[in-house]
Motif scaffolding. Structure first.
Motif, PDB file in Angstrom:
ATOM      1  N   ILE A 100     -13.384  36.649 -46.268  1.00  0.00           N
ATOM      2  CA  ILE A 100     -14.346  37.286 -45.354  1.00  0.00           C
ATOM      3  C   ILE A 100     -15.494  36.313 -45.114  1.00  0.00           C
ATOM      4  CG2 ILE A 100     -15.872  39.261 -44.948  1.00  0.00           C
ATOM      5  CD1 ILE A 100     -14.304  40.769 -47.169  1.00  0.00           C
ATOM      6  N   MET A 101     -15.799  36.069 -43.834  1.00  0.00           N
ATOM      7  CA  MET A 101     -16.995  35.303 -43.473  1.00  0.00           C
ATOM      8  C   MET A 101     -17.995  36.291 -42.896  1.00  0.00           C
ATOM      9  SD  MET A 101     -19.040  33.891 -41.053  1.00  0.00           S
ATOM     10  CE  MET A 101     -18.137  34.107 -39.536  1.00  0.00           C
ATOM     11  N   LEU A 102     -19.219  36.245 -43.394  1.00  0.00           N
ATOM     12  CA  LEU A 102     -20.264  37.139 -42.880  1.00  0.00           C
ATOM     13  C   LEU A 102     -21.401  36.321 -42.290  1.00  0.00           C
ATOM     14  CD1 LEU A 102     -21.695  39.888 -42.525  1.00  0.00           C
ATOM     15  CD2 LEU A 102     -22.516  39.686 -44.880  1.00  0.00           C
ATOM     16  N   LEU A 103     -21.664  36.519 -41.001  1.00  0.00           N
ATOM     17  CA  LEU A 103     -22.883  35.981 -40.408  1.00  0.00           C
ATOM     18  C   LEU A 103     -23.883  37.136 -40.479  1.00  0.00           C
ATOM     19  CD1 LEU A 103     -23.278  33.789 -37.262  1.00  0.00           C
ATOM     20  CD2 LEU A 103     -24.868  35.610 -37.764  1.00  0.00           C
ATOM     21  N   ALA A 104     -24.782  37.011 -41.447  1.00  0.00           N
ATOM     22  CA  ALA A 104     -25.633  38.140 -41.829  1.00  0.00           C
ATOM     23  C   ALA A 104     -27.034  37.969 -41.260  1.00  0.00           C
ATOM     24  CB  ALA A 104     -25.701  38.215 -43.350  1.00  0.00           C
ATOM     25  N   ILE A 105     -27.863  38.915 -41.563  1.00  0.00           N
ATOM     26  CA  ILE A 105     -29.306  38.719 -41.395  1.00  0.00           C
ATOM     27  C   ILE A 105     -29.890  38.584 -42.807  1.00  0.00           C
ATOM     28  CG2 ILE A 105     -31.470  39.737 -40.564  1.00  0.00           C
ATOM     29  CD1 ILE A 105     -29.818  40.887 -38.220  1.00  0.00           C
ATOM     30  N   GLU A 106     -29.603  39.541 -43.671  1.00  0.00           N
ATOM     31  CA  GLU A 106     -30.164  39.530 -45.030  1.00  0.00           C
ATOM     32  C   GLU A 106     -29.203  38.860 -46.023  1.00  0.00           C
ATOM     33  OE1 GLU A 106     -33.160  40.646 -45.532  1.00  0.00           O
ATOM     34  OE2 GLU A 106     -33.425  41.619 -43.589  1.00  0.00           O
ATOM     35  N   GLN A 107     -29.735  37.977 -46.860  1.00  0.00           N
ATOM     36  CA  GLN A 107     -28.934  37.349 -47.927  1.00  0.00           C
ATOM     37  C   GLN A 107     -28.354  38.416 -48.869  1.00  0.00           C
ATOM     38  OE1 GLN A 107     -28.091  34.155 -48.331  1.00  0.00           O
ATOM     39  NE2 GLN A 107     -27.198  34.254 -50.383  1.00  0.00           N
ATOM     40  N   GLU A 108     -29.125  39.500 -49.077  1.00  0.00           N
ATOM     41  CA  GLU A 108     -28.661  40.570 -49.982  1.00  0.00           C
ATOM     42  C   GLU A 108     -27.313  41.122 -49.521  1.00  0.00           C
ATOM     43  OE1 GLU A 108     -31.751  40.326 -48.807  1.00  0.00           O
ATOM     44  OE2 GLU A 108     -32.791  39.917 -50.695  1.00  0.00           O
ATOM     45  N   ASP A 109     -27.108  41.178 -48.204  1.00  0.00           N
ATOM     46  CA  ASP A 109     -25.821  41.690 -47.686  1.00  0.00           C
ATOM     47  C   ASP A 109     -24.674  40.750 -48.076  1.00  0.00           C
ATOM     48  OD1 ASP A 109     -27.184  43.786 -46.599  1.00  0.00           O
ATOM     49  OD2 ASP A 109     -26.951  43.166 -44.511  1.00  0.00           O
ATOM     50  N   VAL A 110     -24.943  39.448 -48.035  1.00  0.00           N
ATOM     51  CA  VAL A 110     -23.901  38.475 -48.403  1.00  0.00           C
ATOM     52  C   VAL A 110     -23.580  38.613 -49.893  1.00  0.00           C
ATOM     53  CG1 VAL A 110     -23.245  36.045 -48.421  1.00  0.00           C
ATOM     54  CG2 VAL A 110     -24.833  36.866 -46.691  1.00  0.00           C
ATOM     55  N   GLU A 111     -24.634  38.724 -50.707  1.00  0.00           N
ATOM     56  CA  GLU A 111     -24.440  38.825 -52.163  1.00  0.00           C
ATOM     57  C   GLU A 111     -23.702  40.120 -52.508  1.00  0.00           C
ATOM     58  OE1 GLU A 111     -25.068  36.318 -54.023  1.00  0.00           O
ATOM     59  OE2 GLU A 111     -26.505  35.144 -52.845  1.00  0.00           O
ATOM     60  N   SER A 112     -24.064  41.198 -51.807  1.00  0.00           N
ATOM     61  CA  SER A 112     -23.436  42.481 -52.078  1.00  0.00           C
ATOM     62  C   SER A 112     -21.959  42.451 -51.671  1.00  0.00           C
ATOM     63  CB  SER A 112     -24.217  43.548 -51.307  1.00  0.00           C
ATOM     64  OG  SER A 112     -23.649  44.783 -51.476  1.00  0.00           O
ATOM     65  N   LEU A 113     -21.677  41.841 -50.524  1.00  0.00           N
ATOM     66  CA  LEU A 113     -20.283  41.712 -50.083  1.00  0.00           C
ATOM     67  C   LEU A 113     -19.480  40.920 -51.120  1.00  0.00           C
ATOM     68  CD1 LEU A 113     -18.609  42.432 -47.466  1.00  0.00           C
ATOM     69  CD2 LEU A 113     -19.022  40.095 -46.739  1.00  0.00           C
ATOM     70  N   ALA A 114     -20.069  39.847 -51.615  1.00  0.00           N
ATOM     71  CA  ALA A 114     -19.374  39.017 -52.614  1.00  0.00           C
ATOM     72  C   ALA A 114     -19.165  39.788 -53.922  1.00  0.00           C
ATOM     73  CB  ALA A 114     -20.165  37.737 -52.871  1.00  0.00           C
ATOM     74  N   GLN A 115     -20.142  40.624 -54.265  1.00  0.00           N
ATOM     75  CA  GLN A 115     -20.035  41.393 -55.511  1.00  0.00           C
ATOM     76  C   GLN A 115     -18.832  42.344 -55.471  1.00  0.00           C
ATOM     77  OE1 GLN A 115     -23.526  43.750 -56.346  1.00  0.00           O
ATOM     78  NE2 GLN A 115     -22.584  44.725 -58.118  1.00  0.00           N
TER      79      GLN A 115
END
Ligand code: CP
Length: 307
Positions: A100-115
């Motif tokens: 999954i590649m995420l072009l996010a706004i918040e870094q927290e969303d990327v970290e949460s997706l990875a978690q």
């Protein structure tokens, strides 16, 4: 290398050099029509929380060249938009796709997706980090300068995602980094903590200043980014005033190494963070780095998603 690429702080120097070496090889092989179908039959989900030109096209083309396919998913069209959690989205997508590649706004969303994802997650961009762009920049610097160690890089502008990742990636690879940002626009505190720990023995490796003229002294590479970065467009007019002295133009370039190269991750706002003359004179290196997004991202996907 870790399972996910959410930020450059999670990589070692060896990880970065592995990515750059594979990217160099993939670039050479592509020019010689040699295939790397290492992701045959695999699928990358690409979630976009904001518009994109380079990230979308380079990931999609990269997956195709590696023998796989990419799914474009606008966040507005997903149940995300109706309030479904990242946790459930991550777990559901992990049952269908291989990355999954995420072009996010918040870094927290990327970290949460990875978690919550059981497949590799790649940060396509967030307010904190732009790891793929900075790996492409490092690849381009090495192509143009022949090495990374002891290259002097000056970043002028906003202490944004690009600045944060350049500092971390640059220091890990042995570059000397100077950053000129206006008061109140410093790099993220976590990055400054990283700098403090990393440069303990060599304080000369990093400079944070309010004076662009000081930052560019002897610089071999100059980098900037748009003044209003992701999620900050609301105060664009105030920023033009604050950043007026933080433009890469010929006056600033004259203070750097005469052979200095210029990078900009685009989109560029000529006449704001970079003058038109400097952009056009250095368009070759700027677009080399844009091209190298494709090659580094192919290397990242092959390393994270290949069997
Ligand atoms: N620099 C960058 O990531 O470009 P896009 O916003 O076009 O993806």
């Amino acid at each position: 290398m870790k399972k996910h690429l959410t930020k450059l702080m999670d990589l070692t120097k060896e990880d970065i050099l592995n990515i750059l070496n594979l990217a160099d090889q993939m670039k050479r092989d592509l020019k010689n029509n040699k295939d790397h179908k290492v992701l045959s039959g695999k699928t990358l989900a690409m979630i976009f929380k904001k518009p994109s030109t380079r990230t979308r096209v380079s990931f999609e083309t990269g997956m195709y060249q590696l023998g796989g396919q990419a799914l474009f998913l606008s966040a507005n069209d997903l149940q995300f938009a109706q309030g479904e959690s990242i946790r459930d989205t991550a777990q559901a997508l992990s049952r269908y796709v291989d990355g999954i590649m995420l072009l996010a706004i918040e870094q927290e969303d990327v970290e949460s997706l990875a978690q919550w994802s059981t497949v590799p997650v790649i940060n396509g961009l967030s307010n904190f980090s732009h790891p793929c762009q900075i790996l492409a920049d490092l690849m381009t610097i090495r192509e143009h300068k022949g090495a990374l160690e002891d290259v002097r890089l000056a970043y002028i502008g906003d202490g944004s995602n690009v600045c944060n990742s350049l500092i971390v990636g640059g220091l890990l690879c042995g570059l000397k980094i100077s950053v000129a940002v206006p008061e109140g626009f410093d790099p993220h505190p976590d990055v400054l903590t990283f700098v403090k720990e990393f440069t303990n023995r060599n304080p000369d490796d990093f400079l944070l200043t309010r004076k662009p003229q000081l930052a560019v002294e002897k610089a071999n590479v100059l980098v900037t980014n748009r003044w209003a970065s992701v999620g900050q467009e609301f105060d664009e007019d105030d920023r033009k005033e604050t950043f007026a002295d933080f433009q890469i133009n010929n006056n600033i370039l004259d203070l750097a190494d005469p052979k200095a190269m210029v990078l900009h991750c685009l989109p560029a706002y000529r006449g704001e963070e970079i003058s038109s003359e400097v952009f056009e004179t250095h368009a070759n290196s700027i677009f080399d780095a844009i091209e190298n997004r494709l090659h580094v991202q192919k290397a990242i996907m092959a390393l994270l998603m290949g069997s």
